[in-house]
Scaffold this motif. Structure first.
Motif, mmCIF file in Angstrom:
data_model
loop_
_atom_site.group_PDB
_atom_site.id
_atom_site.type_symbol
_atom_site.label_atom_id
_atom_site.label_comp_id
_atom_site.label_asym_id
_atom_site.label_seq_id
_atom_site.Cartn_x
_atom_site.Cartn_y
_atom_site.Cartn_z
ATOM 1 N N LEU A 182 0.825 -1.206 0.000
ATOM 2 C CA LEU A 182 0.000 0.000 0.000
ATOM 3 C C LEU A 182 0.860 1.257 0.000
ATOM 4 C CD1 LEU A 182 -2.784 -1.026 2.555
ATOM 5 C CD2 LEU A 182 -2.792 -1.253 0.061
ATOM 6 N N ALA A 183 1.965 1.213 0.747
ATOM 7 C CA ALA A 183 2.854 2.372 0.773
ATOM 8 C C ALA A 183 3.422 2.652 -0.613
ATOM 9 C CB ALA A 183 3.989 2.131 1.766
ATOM 10 N N ARG A 184 3.730 1.605 -1.343
ATOM 11 C CA ARG A 184 4.254 1.778 -2.702
ATOM 12 C C ARG A 184 3.215 2.431 -3.603
ATOM 13 N NH1 ARG A 184 7.447 -2.884 -6.210
ATOM 14 N NH2 ARG A 184 7.425 -1.811 -8.224
ATOM 15 N N ALA A 185 1.926 2.171 -3.314
ATOM 16 C CA ALA A 185 0.846 2.788 -4.097
ATOM 17 C C ALA A 185 0.463 4.157 -3.554
ATOM 18 C CB ALA A 185 -0.376 1.880 -4.105
ATOM 19 N N ALA A 186 1.187 4.655 -2.551
ATOM 20 C CA ALA A 186 0.928 5.961 -1.925
ATOM 21 C C ALA A 186 -0.475 6.025 -1.333
ATOM 22 C CB ALA A 186 1.145 7.086 -2.926
ATOM 23 N N ALA A 187 -0.906 4.916 -0.745
ATOM 24 C CA ALA A 187 -2.244 4.875 -0.149
ATOM 25 C C ALA A 187 -2.278 5.722 1.116
ATOM 26 C CB ALA A 187 -2.616 3.434 0.186
ATOM 27 N N PRO A 188 -3.361 6.442 1.359
ATOM 28 C CA PRO A 188 -3.497 7.201 2.616
ATOM 29 C C PRO A 188 -3.475 6.267 3.817
ATOM 30 C CG PRO A 188 -5.160 7.867 1.003
ATOM 31 C CD PRO A 188 -4.518 6.636 0.462
#
Length: 378
Positions: A299-305
């Motif tokens: 998720l961090a790689r996808a820049a998820a909030p």
């Protein structure tokens, strides 16, 4: 007078309020545990929107404990209910059947209580074997009838409170009116009922409490039987998942910065090993070692909030649980993995090859297998 003469006469002993109250204490405790843990299971499987982000991911063994208690208490309630009905069934033939409007309403509530209890225990037992010989949705109807039974039980307790209070303990005044000779027989009967409850519990609870797995006789699942030493409820063939090759597999991750990974690229990411249990609604559970990529890292790689939920989609073409959602607590927990390996081996197809979700304190039906897409939700 002629009608009274036609009614059956019961000469057996122990069909009395003292025996019924003694068994009722145990049965009430079993029903209370079963209902409370059933609520936990239902909320965790179908959380309302306002609660979805607050479902806790710790303790990691929480759902394993509550669902194991739910099934164990439900099975223990079966011999208790049969014994309770044996103690009170002559009253069903009391004459006249309806003495007043109040008496009629009381008997109606008892009919709802008995019918609902038998329905709940019978359908729950069949659910442990995944046998559904009915046209309705088990989850929805079992949940609704559970509330109906609790309402009827509370009404019954309110109506019978004086009689229950009179026979609650050995020293209660009401016990003095009962034949003294019944005491030894009552103790023997209650001991036999207790032994029956202990026997059915001992021979079934090992499917979730694995130290007792060697005593399993009647549980439909053994925690050691299945591919890679772990049971399977739904195989790849049953789910309609065809052969998935490493070359063809793609994981799609959507979000502010969407991306796609091949299986080799997933394997090349930092791998983490955790020990988590699969705990299924049917009552079986077992811990295993899972290795894979942390969902939080994906998720961090996808820049998820940080507050985002995640929709997890399976390659399974259809099915009630082909899609599940991870609330914030589960999505950010470092124990939540997109697992690629089980107990040091590549996932078996029936365990979700090439990738499956494994998260702490989560029902087994929501540990999505054959994951093909992670969708970040606002």
């Amino acid at each position: 007078m002629k009608l009274r003469a036609l009614s059956p006469a019961f000469k057996g002993r122990l069909h009395d309020a003292r025996t019924a109250t003694s068994i009722g204490r145990w049965l009430g405790a079993a029903f209370a545990v079963c209902f409370a843990t059933g609520l936990v299971s239902h909320v965790m499987q179908h959380p309302p929107g306002w609660l979805a982000d607050s479902i806790p991911s710790r303790p990691s063994w929480g759902y394993r404990l509550t669902q194991g208690l739910h099934v164990a208490s439900g099975i223990a309630a079966i011999p208790l209910l049969l014994a309770k009905l044996w103690a009170v069934y002559p009253r069903l033939f009391a004459w006249p059947p309806l003495r007043s409007v109040k008496h009629g309403l009381e008997r109606l509530s008892i009919a709802v209580l008995v019918g609902g209890s038998v329905f709940e225990l019978a359908t729950g037992l069949l659910n442990t074997a995944q046998w559904y010989p009915w046209p309705f949705s088990f989850v929805a109807v079992h949940y609704a009838v559970g509330w109906l039974v609790v309402g009827a039980l509370l009404l019954h307790l309110a109506v019978k409170a004086p009689e229950i209070r009179e026979h609650w303990t050995r020293r209660s005044p009401g016990t003095l009116a009962l034949p003294a000779l019944d005491g030894p027989d009552r103790r023997s009967f209650l001991a036999a009922v207790g032994a029956g409850v202990g026997a059915v519990t001992l021979t079934t609870v090992g499917q979730s409490f694995t130290p007792l797995k060697d005593f399993l006789l009647f549980a439909p699942r053994h925690p050691d039987q299945g591919p890679q030493g772990l049971p399977v409820n739904r195989t790849a063939a049953a789910a309609g998942v065809g052969r998935v090759t490493a070359e063809d597999y793609r994981l799609v991750v959507t979000g502010p910065q969407p991306y796609t990974l091949t299986l080799d690229e997933l394997r090349a990411l930092p791998q983490h090993e955790v020990e988590l249990s699969i705990a299924c609604v049917e009552g079986w559970s077992k811990s295993a070692r899972w290795t894979g990529v942390r969902v939080a890292d994906l998720l961090a790689r996808a820049a998820a909030p940080a507050h985002a939920r995640v929709r997890v989609e399976s390659l399974e073409p259809s099915g009630g649980y082909r899609v599940s959602e991870l609330g914030r607590e589960h999505a950010t927990d470092p124990l939540t993995l997109l697992a690629l390996r089980l107990n040091g081996e590549e996932l078996h197809p029936d365990h979700g090859y090439p990738a499956r979700l494994i998260a702490p304190n989560r029902p087994g039906v929501l540990q999505t297998k054959w994951v093909g897409r992670l969708e970040v939700l606002a």
